[in-house]
Design a protein around this motif. Sequence first.
Motif, mmCIF file in Angstrom:
data_model
loop_
_atom_site.group_PDB
_atom_site.id
_atom_site.type_symbol
_atom_site.label_atom_id
_atom_site.label_comp_id
_atom_site.label_asym_id
_atom_site.label_seq_id
_atom_site.Cartn_x
_atom_site.Cartn_y
_atom_site.Cartn_z
ATOM 1 N N UNK A 11 0.648 -1.159 0.042
ATOM 2 C CA UNK A 11 -0.055 -0.212 -0.082
ATOM 3 C C UNK A 11 0.858 1.016 -0.013
ATOM 4 N N UNK A 12 0.263 2.254 -0.358
ATOM 5 C CA UNK A 12 1.096 3.649 0.010
ATOM 6 C C UNK A 12 1.882 3.910 1.211
ATOM 7 N N UNK A 13 1.146 3.256 2.269
ATOM 8 C CA UNK A 13 1.778 3.494 3.695
ATOM 9 C C UNK A 13 2.824 2.680 3.923
ATOM 10 N N UNK A 14 2.990 1.534 2.969
ATOM 11 C CA UNK A 14 4.131 0.579 3.089
ATOM 12 C C UNK A 14 5.049 0.889 1.925
ATOM 13 N N UNK A 15 5.869 1.615 2.022
ATOM 14 C CA UNK A 15 6.666 2.182 1.109
ATOM 15 C C UNK A 15 7.887 1.067 0.965
ATOM 16 N N UNK A 16 8.612 1.121 -0.218
ATOM 17 C CA UNK A 16 9.687 0.224 -0.185
ATOM 18 C C UNK A 16 10.720 0.586 0.965
ATOM 19 N N UNK A 17 11.592 -0.708 1.322
ATOM 20 C CA UNK A 17 12.630 -0.649 2.437
ATOM 21 C C UNK A 17 13.470 0.703 2.303
ATOM 22 N N UNK A 18 13.276 1.773 3.233
ATOM 23 C CA UNK A 18 14.307 2.733 3.029
ATOM 24 C C UNK A 18 13.886 3.821 1.954
ATOM 25 N N UNK A 19 12.742 3.754 1.642
ATOM 26 C CA UNK A 19 12.245 4.832 0.644
ATOM 27 C C UNK A 19 12.021 5.987 1.461
ATOM 28 N N UNK A 20 12.695 7.172 1.165
ATOM 29 C CA UNK A 20 12.606 8.348 2.179
ATOM 30 C C UNK A 20 13.100 9.390 1.164
ATOM 31 N N UNK A 21 12.344 10.372 0.777
ATOM 32 C CA UNK A 21 12.620 11.674 -0.225
ATOM 33 C C UNK A 21 13.793 12.249 0.496
ATOM 34 N N UNK A 22 14.674 12.760 -0.366
ATOM 35 C CA UNK A 22 15.878 13.594 -0.074
ATOM 36 C C UNK A 22 15.255 14.900 0.483
ATOM 37 N N UNK A 23 15.921 15.192 1.470
ATOM 38 C CA UNK A 23 15.677 16.404 2.500
ATOM 39 C C UNK A 23 15.025 15.985 3.561
ATOM 40 N N UNK A 24 14.035 14.855 3.725
ATOM 41 C CA UNK A 24 13.231 14.360 4.828
ATOM 42 C C UNK A 24 13.744 13.881 6.001
ATOM 43 N N UNK A 25 13.037 13.934 6.979
ATOM 44 C CA UNK A 25 13.183 13.032 8.256
ATOM 45 C C UNK A 25 12.129 11.790 8.003
ATOM 46 N N UNK A 26 12.551 10.658 8.011
ATOM 47 C CA UNK A 26 11.430 9.588 7.910
ATOM 48 C C UNK A 26 11.624 8.602 8.987
ATOM 49 N N UNK A 27 10.287 8.228 9.395
ATOM 50 C CA UNK A 27 10.384 7.195 10.484
ATOM 51 C C UNK A 27 9.567 5.996 10.022
ATOM 52 N N UNK A 28 9.628 4.578 10.533
ATOM 53 C CA UNK A 28 8.794 3.395 10.082
ATOM 54 C C UNK A 28 8.381 2.682 11.302
ATOM 55 N N UNK A 29 7.411 1.915 11.070
ATOM 56 C CA UNK A 29 6.934 1.215 12.184
ATOM 57 C C UNK A 29 7.761 -0.244 12.144
ATOM 58 N N UNK A 30 8.402 -0.471 11.365
ATOM 59 C CA UNK A 30 9.150 -1.730 10.844
ATOM 60 C C UNK A 30 10.883 -1.493 11.033
ATOM 61 N N UNK A 31 11.458 -2.495 11.432
ATOM 62 C CA UNK A 31 12.874 -2.296 11.348
ATOM 63 C C UNK A 31 13.347 -2.175 9.853
ATOM 64 N N UNK A 32 14.612 -1.568 9.779
ATOM 65 C CA UNK A 32 15.171 -1.747 8.765
ATOM 66 C C UNK A 32 14.443 -0.923 7.418
ATOM 67 N N UNK A 33 13.878 0.217 7.805
ATOM 68 C CA UNK A 33 12.919 0.896 6.858
ATOM 69 C C UNK A 33 11.848 0.358 6.185
ATOM 70 N N UNK A 34 11.144 -0.300 6.895
ATOM 71 C CA UNK A 34 10.159 -1.344 6.527
ATOM 72 C C UNK A 34 8.778 -0.876 7.235
ATOM 73 N N UNK A 35 7.732 -1.251 6.824
ATOM 74 C CA UNK A 35 6.365 -0.823 7.382
ATOM 75 C C UNK A 35 5.756 0.453 6.943
#
Length: 116
Positions: A11-35
Amino acid sequence: MSTLVLASPPTAAQAAAWDCPSGDLCIWTGTNGTGSRCAWSNADNDWRSGSIVCSWSSTQPYRSVWNRGTSSSYVAVWIYGGANYTGSYDCIAQGDRFGSSNGRARSHRWQASGCW
């Protein structure tokens, strides 16, 4: 006879692992940039009612974090446990990412000073 099981597309909320736009702070519910992911390009004084609402942050810790900031004016992000930049905080330097965190947070802001 074998059965073929097809995986559902993320789903849109479940982006590919470590998918984070340049310039942003990103946090995830899963380990290793997942969830499920929440991402910000600016400070936010309350993740539950601020400019970008991170709906799962009230019930789940963040398990992964990446500071993809690019500004030469800000070298770190401080992530606070309370709204309005209060409570205990974690600091993540620009470019750093951690794949196995267990943080409860509610606000963050970019900092000109580094981590410790």
